[in-house]
Design a protein around this motif. Structure first.
Motif: not given
Length: 398
Positions: A135-140, A174-178, A180-184
């Motif tokens: 829950q919290s790691a993607p926020v940071l 987290l690699d997938f979260e990154i 998605d977040h940056l639209g890579l």
């Protein structure tokens, strides 16, 4: 034909430049197959990788003072309490940050309520800790990546995402979260450097250097993220409680490319200290990740550095980006290498302001040096972890 080589295989790995008159220079030999990257009548220079930019982030809750009170109460023996109180006053730490709120007392479960999460006699199991990490790691992570402020050109140039973490795991992670977040691009290559502890960022930078040298047009995004406060254990062992005294949560995001900006990544070297394998351990158990940080670490580390190669080179190094694993660690490095009293100023500042955030911490030190470093200065970054191992990186400011 001119070849600057040390051995047959070092033509690709170690040579700085190679000039070849033509492929006919290698008739009927296997050498031709070993150096397919050499172009006829041309020269090849190994690409230099640069750490262009660093951004850092921490959660909002300053937990250092509340933790000192909590830990002292956790120790039943008044003698141990007195020792803990004395050691806490000498730790040279003023602030440490956590995703858990030490002030909140809701009376019901809240994923960010430290009082509900760490209840004496009912500390959370590994399942619950990993749920909170997810829950919290993607926020940071998003906070650190947004601070890096990648422009559109930089974002489109990212071909590789590297993540270091030893405090939590899940997949897709987290690699997938990154991405998605940056639209890579969906084709971006992702690598997780897991469970290597405090020296993982140096290993990831080493990997980033290899990538850029083999793919000069590739941009590498590195994220180092740790939620160390997720793994507080209920214990009466003073040495274990003292190890919790220094750890905190934090993240860094960095861009590594072939663009000549920031720090040039010159070389890397790992040093394993013999017969110290059990001094730092980090194991997954039923009630979280159990860490042992022996009080023997500073002495062994200082001795190894004093007897190592860096002693001969230390006069050539202007900047020391040493992982602040604790005040005693920094004191041991300073003494072992016979450094000037202000050589580790940036490391001591990070320790005071943020504590030890495992793999992210050395990047906080490098960030400060990048803001102040003058072109031409040469530096050495150094982190320590299980093994007992010191991972080092030589760099210079451009």
């Amino acid at each position: 034909m001119v070849l600057r080589i040390r051995s047959l295989f070092s033509q690709v790995v170690d040579s700085r430049w190679i000039v070849v008159s033509s492929w006919s220079s290698f008739p009927k030999t296997h050498t031709r197959n070993l150096i397919p990257i050499i172009r006829a009548k041309g020269s090849l220079r190994m690409t230099t990788a640069y750490l262009n930019r660093i951004a850092t982030a921490v959660p909002e809750h300053d937990v250092h003072a509340p933790f000192v009170v909590f830990a002292e109460m956790m120790l039943a023996d008044p003698r141990l309490r007195a020792v803990f109180r004395r050691m806490a006053s000498r730790a040279n730490i003023a602030h440490r940050y956590s995703f858990l709120d030490p002030q909140k007392k809701s009376g019901q479960f809240s994923s960010h309520d430290a009082h509900d999460f760490y209840q004496p006699g009912n500390f959370p199991n590994t399942t619950r800790r990993m749920e909170l990490f997810e829950q919290s790691a993607p926020v940071l992570m998003k906070k650190a990546v947004d601070q890096l402020a990648l422009n559109e050109k930089e974002r489109s140039g990212i071909a590789h995402v590297l993540v270091t973490c030893c405090t939590g795991l899940y997949a897709p992670g987290l690699d997938f979260e990154i991405v998605d977040h940056l639209g890579l691009s969906a084709g971006v290559e992702r690598t997780m450097v897991g469970f290597m502890g405090c020296y993982a960022a140096i290993n990831a930078l080493k990997l980033a250097r290899h990538i850029v040298r083999s793919e000069p047009k590739a941009g590498v995004l590195m994220v180092n993220l740790e939620l160390c406060t997720l793994h507080l254990q209920e214990t009466q062992e003073l040495e274990q409680v003292l190890s919790f005294l220094i750890f905190a949560d934090g993240a860094s995001a960095s861009l590594i490319t072939a663009q000549e900006q920031g720090f040039a990544l010159d070389s890397f070297k790992a040093v394993m200290v013999p017969e110290t394998r059990g001094l730092i351990t980090w194991k997954i158990r039923g009630l979280g990740f159990d860490m042992l940080l022996s009080g023997q670490v500073p002495g062994e580390l200082g001795r190894a550095l004093h007897e190592g190669e860096l002693m001969a080179d230390r006069e050539c190094i202007d900047l020391w980006a040493v992982h602040p694993g604790g005040r005693s660690i920094l004191d041991a490095v300073e003494k072992g290498l016979e450094l000037p009293v202000n050589a580790l100023e940036a490391s001591r500042e990070v320790l005071s302001c943020f504590g030890n955030m495992s793999s992210a911490t050395v990047m906080f030190v490098l960030e400060r040096m990048m803001q102040q470093g003058q072109p031409g200065l040469r530096g050495c970054a150094m982190s320590f972890g299980p093994g007992l191992t010191a991972e080092t990186m030589r760099f210079h400011v451009v």
